[in-house]
Design a protein around this motif. Sequence first.
Motif, PDB file in Angstrom:
ATOM      1  N   ASP A 266      17.075 -74.537 -29.923  1.00 19.78           N
ATOM      2  CA  ASP A 266      16.064 -73.667 -29.340  1.00 19.78           C
ATOM      3  C   ASP A 266      14.791 -73.775 -30.190  1.00 19.78           C
ATOM      4  OD1 ASP A 266      14.972 -71.910 -27.556  1.00 19.78           O
ATOM      5  OD2 ASP A 266      16.031 -70.139 -28.300  1.00 19.78           O
ATOM      6  N   GLU A 267      13.731 -73.230 -29.675  1.00 25.06           N
ATOM      7  CA  GLU A 267      12.453 -73.310 -30.387  1.00 25.06           C
ATOM      8  C   GLU A 267      12.548 -72.614 -31.731  1.00 25.06           C
ATOM      9  OE1 GLU A 267       9.190 -71.931 -28.049  1.00 25.06           O
ATOM     10  OE2 GLU A 267       9.905 -72.941 -26.235  1.00 25.06           O
ATOM     11  N   ALA A 268      11.970 -73.215 -32.740  1.00 31.62           N
ATOM     12  CA  ALA A 268      11.951 -72.611 -34.076  1.00 31.62           C
ATOM     13  C   ALA A 268      11.176 -71.300 -34.042  1.00 31.62           C
ATOM     14  CB  ALA A 268      11.313 -73.578 -35.067  1.00 31.62           C
ATOM     15  N   GLY A 269      11.651 -70.349 -34.838  1.00 28.93           N
ATOM     16  CA  GLY A 269      10.965 -69.061 -34.924  1.00 28.93           C
ATOM     17  C   GLY A 269      11.393 -68.060 -33.879  1.00 28.93           C
TER      18      GLY A 269
ATOM     19  N   ALA B 218      20.709 -64.653 -26.829  1.00 29.87           N
ATOM     20  CA  ALA B 218      21.259 -65.574 -25.832  1.00 29.87           C
ATOM     21  C   ALA B 218      22.726 -65.863 -26.134  1.00 29.87           C
ATOM     22  CB  ALA B 218      20.453 -66.867 -25.807  1.00 29.87           C
ATOM     23  N   ALA B 219      23.047 -66.144 -27.408  1.00 25.10           N
ATOM     24  CA  ALA B 219      24.434 -66.410 -27.786  1.00 25.10           C
ATOM     25  C   ALA B 219      25.302 -65.173 -27.607  1.00 25.10           C
ATOM     26  CB  ALA B 219      24.487 -66.901 -29.228  1.00 25.10           C
ATOM     27  N   ASP B 220      24.786 -64.005 -28.012  1.00 25.00           N
ATOM     28  CA  ASP B 220      25.551 -62.771 -27.849  1.00 25.00           C
ATOM     29  C   ASP B 220      25.853 -62.502 -26.374  1.00 25.00           C
ATOM     30  OD1 ASP B 220      25.560 -62.335 -30.564  1.00 25.00           O
ATOM     31  OD2 ASP B 220      23.930 -60.863 -30.543  1.00 25.00           O
TER      32      ASP B 220
ATOM     33  N   LYS C 147      25.720 -71.195 -18.473  1.00 22.39           N
ATOM     34  CA  LYS C 147      24.750 -70.669 -17.510  1.00 22.39           C
ATOM     35  C   LYS C 147      23.920 -69.537 -18.126  1.00 22.39           C
ATOM     36  CE  LYS C 147      27.397 -71.698 -13.302  1.00 22.39           C
ATOM     37  NZ  LYS C 147      28.145 -71.083 -12.169  1.00 22.39           N
ATOM     38  N   VAL C 148      24.562 -68.712 -18.935  1.00 26.20           N
ATOM     39  CA  VAL C 148      23.834 -67.633 -19.611  1.00 26.20           C
ATOM     40  C   VAL C 148      22.771 -68.222 -20.531  1.00 26.20           C
ATOM     41  CG1 VAL C 148      24.015 -65.732 -21.249  1.00 26.20           C
ATOM     42  CG2 VAL C 148      25.728 -65.979 -19.435  1.00 26.20           C
ATOM     43  N   LEU C 149      23.149 -69.212 -21.313  1.00 28.59           N
ATOM     44  CA  LEU C 149      22.169 -69.855 -22.198  1.00 28.59           C
ATOM     45  C   LEU C 149      21.032 -70.465 -21.391  1.00 28.59           C
ATOM     46  CD1 LEU C 149      24.516 -71.649 -24.752  1.00 28.59           C
ATOM     47  CD2 LEU C 149      23.454 -69.402 -24.971  1.00 28.59           C
ATOM     48  N   ASN C 150      21.359 -71.099 -20.278  1.00 29.51           N
ATOM     49  CA  ASN C 150      20.322 -71.690 -19.420  1.00 29.51           C
ATOM     50  C   ASN C 150      19.343 -70.636 -18.932  1.00 29.51           C
ATOM     51  OD1 ASN C 150      22.556 -74.116 -17.781  1.00 29.51           O
ATOM     52  ND2 ASN C 150      21.579 -74.150 -19.796  1.00 29.51           N
ATOM     53  N   SER C 151      19.844 -69.414 -18.681  1.00 27.98           N
ATOM     54  CA  SER C 151      18.966 -68.345 -18.192  1.00 27.98           C
ATOM     55  C   SER C 151      17.929 -67.940 -19.235  1.00 27.98           C
ATOM     56  CB  SER C 151      19.799 -67.123 -17.770  1.00 27.98           C
ATOM     57  OG  SER C 151      20.329 -66.446 -18.894  1.00 27.98           O
ATOM     58  N   PHE C 152      18.189 -68.277 -20.507  1.00 26.97           N
ATOM     59  CA  PHE C 152      17.229 -68.046 -21.588  1.00 26.97           C
ATOM     60  C   PHE C 152      16.349 -69.268 -21.818  1.00 26.97           C
ATOM     61  CE2 PHE C 152      20.104 -64.604 -22.433  1.00 26.97           C
ATOM     62  CZ  PHE C 152      19.375 -63.652 -23.130  1.00 26.97           C
ATOM     63  N   GLY C 153      16.461 -70.273 -20.970  1.00 32.10           N
ATOM     64  CA  GLY C 153      15.695 -71.497 -21.135  1.00 32.10           C
ATOM     65  C   GLY C 153      16.301 -72.476 -22.121  1.00 32.10           C
ATOM     66  N   ILE C 154      17.547 -72.236 -22.534  1.00 30.02           N
ATOM     67  CA  ILE C 154      18.224 -73.112 -23.494  1.00 30.02           C
ATOM     68  C   ILE C 154      19.080 -74.103 -22.716  1.00 30.02           C
ATOM     69  CG2 ILE C 154      19.880 -73.217 -25.399  1.00 30.02           C
ATOM     70  CD1 ILE C 154      19.010 -70.311 -26.068  1.00 30.02           C
ATOM     71  N   GLU C 155      18.667 -75.348 -22.700  1.00 29.58           N
ATOM     72  CA  GLU C 155      19.362 -76.381 -21.943  1.00 29.58           C
ATOM     73  C   GLU C 155      20.197 -77.295 -22.842  1.00 29.58           C
ATOM     74  OE1 GLU C 155      19.264 -76.439 -18.695  1.00 29.58           O
ATOM     75  OE2 GLU C 155      17.694 -74.913 -18.415  1.00 29.58           O
ATOM     76  N   ARG C 156      19.782 -77.449 -24.110  1.00 34.30           N
ATOM     77  CA  ARG C 156      20.493 -78.340 -25.038  1.00 34.30           C
ATOM     78  C   ARG C 156      21.536 -77.503 -25.781  1.00 34.30           C
ATOM     79  NH1 ARG C 156      17.328 -83.070 -25.639  1.00 34.30           N
ATOM     80  NH2 ARG C 156      15.178 -82.816 -24.886  1.00 34.30           N
ATOM     81  N   ALA C 157      22.749 -77.491 -25.237  1.00 34.60           N
ATOM     82  CA  ALA C 157      23.772 -76.607 -25.804  1.00 34.60           C
ATOM     83  C   ALA C 157      25.161 -77.168 -25.547  1.00 34.60           C
ATOM     84  CB  ALA C 157      23.652 -75.213 -25.200  1.00 34.60           C
ATOM     85  N   LEU C 158      26.084 -76.702 -26.360  1.00 32.04           N
ATOM     86  CA  LEU C 158      27.487 -77.092 -26.285  1.00 32.04           C
ATOM     87  C   LEU C 158      28.334 -75.842 -26.445  1.00 32.04           C
ATOM     88  CD1 LEU C 158      29.189 -79.926 -28.370  1.00 32.04           C
ATOM     89  CD2 LEU C 158      29.982 -77.567 -28.556  1.00 32.04           C
ATOM     90  N   ILE C 159      29.341 -75.691 -25.590  1.00 31.85           N
ATOM     91  CA  ILE C 159      30.302 -74.594 -25.706  1.00 31.85           C
ATOM     92  C   ILE C 159      31.673 -75.204 -25.958  1.00 31.85           C
ATOM     93  CG2 ILE C 159      31.227 -72.495 -24.667  1.00 31.85           C
ATOM     94  CD1 ILE C 159      28.229 -72.397 -24.709  1.00 31.85           C
TER      95      ILE C 159
END
Length: 340
Positions: free
Chosen positions: A44-47, A55-57, A190-202
Amino acid sequence: MRIQLILTVLMSLFLARSSASQELERYVFQSYHMGTQFNIVLYDEAGKDSTTKKAADDAFARIEQLNQIMSDYEEDSELNRLSRTSGSGEAVQVSDDLFAVLKESIRMADLSDGLFDITIGPMSRFWRVVRMSPDPQLPTDQELSEFEEQVGYEHIRLNEEDQTVELLKPNMQLDLGGIAKGYAAEEALKVLNSFGIERALIDAGGDVTLGDSPPGRDSWNVAVPKNWEEGETNFVTLNTANRTVTTSGDLFQFVEIDGERYSHILNPMTGLGATNQIQATVIAVQGMEADALSSILTLMSPEEGITLINGMNQTEAILFVNEGEAIREFYSEGARHFLD
């Protein structure tokens, strides 16, 4: 199909950030749900630490919500409440999530001619006790006969029009252990995507659901163990993104009775754990499909399993078969495309 989905997929968690993508920060979060540890790796974006953590929670909260719906351990889960209506003649309206998983479970059961069967709850509860016993024993003929009366996915009646489920025989117990984690991991993504986070692994204890690739890379690396030697593990590395990779087998969870090794993955046709020592890795676009198929393939001959996968779209498999002196390897037609 699985009593508990085991962590047989090991992922590379320490990927270096690309110098061309310094604006993206790598984050790792962990939480325990559904009887296993879930890991989230995201960029995700720094800062934006507080937003990223939220998003993770929220993703973990979604997983826990699904656990309360689909667990056969939680006494008051929606799944267990449904099971308690078995044989009553009552059609029960269920949630969107539960209906979606039940519908896919029936599809996987049809596809496998009943080798995947979510009505194996009576069998899986019996074998949970056996595997913890200091003197494990096989089920008696009477117990096997009782299983036969209680188990059979054909006794589930779904009505899509009003989203109801009826369990036709008494004393049925549903067990979604072989498919629910695949669904939960996809929902978390899908939850992470809703925060604009596309680069992720579960990583759901071995069900690894992948989003877009890490920055500066074409894919994620997923390492799959390929041998059964104690104290020594060899791996093959898969490179992929926007898919789920799931591995099942008796590498870690099994019980020995009278010199025979029985897997935690149960065959609904026999009431016994698999004995053929097959480890199956499935690569699929859909998480539930990968989850279920990886169990199914451990209950088939490797030749039959590869034939099944070769008849499916956008789905591949790798099988490692322990033959004592050697490990035989089987690959579906497109599986080698993902190898490092």
